[in-house]
Every structure is written in structure tokens, then in C-alpha cells.
Design an enzyme around this catalytic site. Structure first.
Site, PDB file in Angstrom:
ATOM      1  N   CYS A 120     -45.726  -6.202  -8.841  1.00 43.17           N
ATOM      2  CA  CYS A 120     -44.545  -6.954  -9.313  1.00 43.17           C
ATOM      3  C   CYS A 120     -44.406  -8.319  -8.643  1.00 43.17           C
ATOM      4  CB  CYS A 120     -43.276  -6.151  -9.078  1.00 43.17           C
ATOM      5  SG  CYS A 120     -43.293  -4.565  -9.926  1.00 43.17           S
ATOM      6  N   HIS A 260     -37.047 -10.697  -9.067  1.00 44.33           N
ATOM      7  CA  HIS A 260     -37.799  -9.694  -9.812  1.00 44.33           C
ATOM      8  C   HIS A 260     -36.796  -8.754 -10.474  1.00 44.33           C
ATOM      9  CE1 HIS A 260     -40.516  -6.778 -11.170  1.00 44.33           C
ATOM     10  NE2 HIS A 260     -40.208  -5.866 -10.272  1.00 44.33           N
ATOM     11  N   ASN A 290     -38.212  -3.560 -16.516  1.00 48.07           N
ATOM     12  CA  ASN A 290     -39.047  -4.117 -15.452  1.00 48.07           C
ATOM     13  C   ASN A 290     -40.435  -4.404 -16.023  1.00 48.07           C
ATOM     14  OD1 ASN A 290     -40.679  -4.543 -13.223  1.00 48.07           O
ATOM     15  ND2 ASN A 290     -39.866  -2.831 -12.033  1.00 48.07           N
TER      16      ASN A 290
HETATM   17  O1  UT7 Z   1     -40.823  -3.100  -9.545  1.00 45.84           O
HETATM   18  C1  UT7 Z   1     -41.280  -2.656  -8.309  1.00 45.84           C
HETATM   19  C2  UT7 Z   1     -40.215  -2.179  -7.488  1.00 45.84           C
HETATM   20  N1  UT7 Z   1     -39.529  -1.072  -8.097  1.00 45.84           N
HETATM   21  C3  UT7 Z   1     -38.290  -0.860  -7.766  1.00 45.84           C
HETATM   22  O2  UT7 Z   1     -37.761  -1.657  -7.041  1.00 45.84           O
HETATM   23  C4  UT7 Z   1     -37.591   0.378  -8.234  1.00 45.84           C
HETATM   24  C5  UT7 Z   1     -36.692   0.846  -7.132  1.00 45.84           C
HETATM   25  N2  UT7 Z   1     -36.005   2.091  -7.376  1.00 45.84           N
HETATM   26  C6  UT7 Z   1     -35.008   2.255  -8.287  1.00 45.84           C
HETATM   27  O3  UT7 Z   1     -34.724   1.373  -9.070  1.00 45.84           O
HETATM   28  C7  UT7 Z   1     -34.219   3.517  -8.259  1.00 45.84           C
HETATM   29  O4  UT7 Z   1     -34.560   4.249  -7.095  1.00 45.84           O
HETATM   30  C8  UT7 Z   1     -34.383   4.420  -9.508  1.00 45.84           C
HETATM   31  C9  UT7 Z   1     -33.696   3.785 -10.703  1.00 45.84           C
HETATM   32  C10 UT7 Z   1     -35.840   4.670  -9.782  1.00 45.84           C
HETATM   33  C11 UT7 Z   1     -33.688   5.761  -9.262  1.00 45.84           C
HETATM   34  O5  UT7 Z   1     -32.319   5.553  -8.961  1.00 45.84           O
HETATM   35  P1  UT7 Z   1     -31.663   6.228  -7.686  1.00 45.84           P
HETATM   36  O6  UT7 Z   1     -30.264   5.839  -7.668  1.00 45.84           O
HETATM   37  O7  UT7 Z   1     -32.507   5.864  -6.491  1.00 45.84           O
HETATM   38  O8  UT7 Z   1     -31.765   7.763  -8.030  1.00 45.84           O
HETATM   39  P2  UT7 Z   1     -32.458   8.917  -7.196  1.00 45.84           P
HETATM   40  O9  UT7 Z   1     -33.937   8.826  -7.305  1.00 45.84           O
HETATM   41  O10 UT7 Z   1     -31.854   8.967  -5.827  1.00 45.84           O
HETATM   42  O11 UT7 Z   1     -31.974  10.173  -7.996  1.00 45.84           O
HETATM   43  C12 UT7 Z   1     -30.585  10.554  -8.038  1.00 45.84           C
HETATM   44  C13 UT7 Z   1     -30.467  11.724  -8.997  1.00 45.84           C
HETATM   45  C14 UT7 Z   1     -31.477  12.836  -8.741  1.00 45.84           C
HETATM   46  O12 UT7 Z   1     -30.858  14.080  -9.036  1.00 45.84           O
HETATM   47  P3  UT7 Z   1     -30.318  15.019  -7.855  1.00 45.84           P
HETATM   48  O13 UT7 Z   1     -31.529  15.319  -7.000  1.00 45.84           O
HETATM   49  O14 UT7 Z   1     -29.295  14.190  -7.120  1.00 45.84           O
HETATM   50  O15 UT7 Z   1     -29.761  16.168  -8.583  1.00 45.84           O
HETATM   51  C15 UT7 Z   1     -32.552  12.586  -9.766  1.00 45.84           C
HETATM   52  O16 UT7 Z   1     -33.257  13.749 -10.126  1.00 45.84           O
HETATM   53  O17 UT7 Z   1     -30.708  11.279 -10.338  1.00 45.84           O
HETATM   54  C16 UT7 Z   1     -31.736  12.079 -10.938  1.00 45.84           C
HETATM   55  N3  UT7 Z   1     -32.482  11.235 -11.841  1.00 45.84           N
HETATM   56  C17 UT7 Z   1     -32.142  11.065 -13.124  1.00 45.84           C
HETATM   57  N4  UT7 Z   1     -31.134  11.552 -13.866  1.00 45.84           N
HETATM   58  C18 UT7 Z   1     -31.039  11.173 -15.139  1.00 45.84           C
HETATM   59  C19 UT7 Z   1     -33.588  10.507 -11.579  1.00 45.84           C
HETATM   60  N5  UT7 Z   1     -33.973   9.841 -12.699  1.00 45.84           N
HETATM   61  C20 UT7 Z   1     -33.094  10.171 -13.659  1.00 45.84           C
HETATM   62  C21 UT7 Z   1     -32.963   9.818 -15.004  1.00 45.84           C
HETATM   63  N6  UT7 Z   1     -31.919  10.333 -15.710  1.00 45.84           N
HETATM   64  N7  UT7 Z   1     -33.817   8.971 -15.612  1.00 45.84           N
END
Ligand code: UT7
Length: 333
Positions: A120, A260, A290
């Protein structure tokens, strides 16, 4: 970890172009594919929809359209291009380079060409590389292209990643600037110790493609989202401030911040730390997701073409990606 800062003679972006595929994939579409919802995706990322390339459309096809548009806007003939750098993590094939494919497609027969791997952060890495090449005095006109077919490395069964990415391409023509216009400062960083947090495990020499790697879904993006999120905020914030210090500017002097486009919550966190008013942010992730290496050149091209960015404006770019890689750049348009 390394972080390199530089100031030098001003090299300018003299033209931009972009291309997005036609097909739109909405959050509602995704909710029929994995266990997710429009509400969750919008709340956690800010994204509503993204574009997906046709099956027969490769990264070079998209990059070539963006490149041609950038050359047109710069008023530069393809034959005048000395060097083509393509920033991509989704090349057409391992070799030849996507840059060579694009050279052929656009007829830039006098250019030498190579791909650059910084995920990225790739477009900004490419701009900094071009700056060095032009500063050397040997090369005059460099085409830097960020082009990605992220859909080709997306696991459509992994809700943690498949909601994030889209396809597209952006390009910029770089030449010596006039009257002080151009790049004022850059800060580029890498930290290879954190590579495991965001990677595509198989298909290279470490783990060549096999029936087993396909079965194990190792040809798709794997990401520790939470960890990546934290590092992205920290690295982009710090690099942005360093680039401003090097340029002798305050955040109040900046007209536009082009980050980004990974997640609206990341962008908001950076803006809050730096006290950047939201109206100074250039953002398109709600429409395109993204685009990895293509994110910055696509959102830049949109802001140039719709008249937001005007000659003389000060722009701060901040990027972060797999590697980890990151960077910041201050540029006077
Ligand atoms: O481009 C290169 C760099 N990339 C980035 O910078 C991406 C960075 N990361 C992110 O943008 C975020 O971490 C994500 C959008 C990928 C995820 O968001 P988050 O707020 O960090 O969520 P999380 O991974 O902590 O997950 C929270 C909850 C989990 O459920 P439990 O364990 O709390 O029950 C996940 O299983 O949300 C759940 N979850 C979803 N739920 C519905 C994860 N993905 C999804 C989804 N829909 N698509």
C-alpha cells in the site's frame, strides 16, 4: 527498522490519471457472500462499495489506461518517458514486470521499466524513487503507476479482509518542477520484523504454488487487522509530522492531506492526532475501498480533476502498508 528523511531539489507531478473498473460490489452484495452487514462495514471501515475488475482485465490493463490519462494531462508523449515504475502487489505475473507490460500497451518505447514492491505504500515509494532518478540528472520524465487487482488475491470467504479491498489504477508523470513547485520533503520507513501481520504467504520461492497451497488458501491476503490498524495510525502520524518539520511547515500550512485509504477510522485517528480539519482530507474509500498501491494516485487524480487541488497548494501524503512500509511526503502543487 529504518526511516530515511530527505529534502532536495524540487521534482513535480506534472500530470495525473486514474482508472476504475465498471463493476460495483456493494456492502449488501458482500453480506450475501460472508457473514457481515452494511452497518458493520460502514461503521468499522467507512466503506460502502468498491470496484471489481473483469476476469479478463489484468493490473497492466488498468495501469495502462491510468498512465495514458496521466500523459495526456501532462501534455507528454509516451515516447518521451524515460522510466516507468509500477507499484503493485498484484502484478500480471511474477515476470516479466507489469511495468514492461504497460510499456508495450502505451507505446513508451524509450523507457526502461521495473516494478516496485511496497504494497500500500508503493506509490509514494515510487514517487521518491523517481525523485532520486530525476535529481540524478540522467532521467527527465518518469511515469509512476500504482495499479492493483486486489480481487485476484482476496479470499472471498474471509470476512476480515474481503470487505476492504477494490481494484483500480492511478498514475503520475514526474518532471523537474518550476518556480519551486514540487516535492519539498520525504520520510520513508520500513520494518521487516512485522511482515507476518500482513502478507500473501504462497506463490513465491518460500512456499511455491502447489495443490496443497491452493487447498490451504495460501494465495490470498492474510492480515492481523487490529495490529495493522495500530501501527498504521502510529507510523503515518509520526512520518507526517517529520515530513512537515523537514519542510519547515506547520500542519496549518497544509491545504490537503492525502492519506492511504485503508479505513476511515485510521484516517480520522491520524487527523485527530494532527488536528487536521476533516474538510482538508481527500477521501474516496467509501466509493472504492482500499486500492492498496493505487489508493493514493486515484484519490489524488480525483482531487486534481475536480478542482480541489490548485497550483501552489501544499499537500501532505501519508501511507502505510505490508512490510511494514510507510512514508510521508510534502509537495507544493
Ligand atoms: O492497506 C494496508 C493496511 N491495512 C489496514 O490498515 C487495515 C487495518 N485494519 C482494519 O481496518 C480493521 O482492523 C478491520 C476493518 C480489518 C477490522 O476492524 P476491527 O475493528 O479491527 O475489528 P476486529 O478485527 O477487532 O473484529 C471485531 C469483531 C470480531 O468479532 P468478535 O471476536 O468481537 O465476536 C470479528 O470477528 O468483528 C468481527 N468481524 C466482523 N463482523 C462483521 C470481523 N470482520 C467482520 C465483518 N463483518 N466483515
Amino acid at each position: 527498522m529504518s526511516e530515511i528523511a530527505s529534502v532536495g531539489i524540487r521534482i513535480a507531478i506534472t500530470g495525473t490519471g486514474a482508472y476504475l473498473p465498471e463493476r460495483v460490489l456493494t456492502n449488501d452484495d458482500l453480506s450475501t457472500m460472508v457473514d457481515t452487514s452494511d452497518e458493520w462495514i460502514q461503521a468499522r471501515t467507512g466503506m460502502r462499495e468498491r470496484r471489481i475488475a473483469r476476469e479478463d482485465e489484468a493490473t497492466s490493463d488498468m495501469g495502462a489506461v491510468a498512465a495514458t490519462r496521466a500523459l495526456e494531462s501532462a501534455g507528454v508523449d509516451a515516447a518521451e518517458v524515460d522510466l516507468i515504475i509500477v507499484a503493485t502487489c498484484t502484478p500480471d505475473m511474477i515476470f516479466p514486470s507489469t511495468a514492461c507490460h504497460i510499456q508495450e500497451l502505451i507505446g513508451a518505447k524509450n523507457a526502461f521499466c521495473f516494478d516496485l514492491s511496497a504494497a500500500c505504500s508503493g506509490f509514494l515509494y515510487g514517487i521518491e524513487t523517481a525523485r532520486g532518478m530525476i535529481t540524478s540528472g540522467v532521467y527527465k520524465t518518469v511515469l509512476v503507476i500504482g495499479a492493483e487487482k486486489m480481487s485476484s488475491i482476496t479470499d472471498w470467504e474471509d470476512r476480515g479482509t474481503c470487505i476492504l479491498f477494490g481494484d483500480g489504477a492511478g498514475a503520475a508523470v514526474l518532471q523537474a518542477g518550476d518556480e519551486g513547485h514540487g516535492i519539498m520533503s520525504t520520510v520513508m520507513g520500513s520494518d521487516g520484523s512485522l511482515g507476518d501481520l500482513l502478507k500473501l504467504p504462497a506463490g513465491g520461492s518460500r512456499t511455491p504454488a502447489s495443490a496443497q497451497t491452493v487447498e490451504d488458501r495460501l494465495h490470498f491476503t492474510k492480515m492481523g487487522g487490529n495490529q495493522v490498524f495500530k501501527h498504521a495510525v502510529l507510523c503515518m502520524s509520526e512520518a507526517g509530522q517529520k515530513a512537515l518539520d523537514l519542510a519547515g511547515l506547520e500542519i496549518a500550512d497544509v491545504d490537503w492531506v492525502i492519506p492511504h485509504q485503508a479505513n476511515m477510522r485510521i484516517i480520522n485517528a491520524i487527523a485527530e492526532r494532527a488536528e487536521v480539519p476533516l474538510e482538508k482530507l481527500c477521501v474516496n474509500l467509501e466509493r472504492v475501498g482500499n486500492l492498496s498501491g493505487a489508493s493514493v494516485p486515484v484519490v489524488l487524480d480525483e482531487a486534481v480533476r475536480d478542482g480541489r487541488i490548485k497550483r501552489g497548494d501544499i499537500i501532505l501524503f501519508v501511507v502505510f502498508g505490508a512490510g511494514f512500509t510507510w512514508g510521508a511526503m510534502v509537495l507544493q502543487w
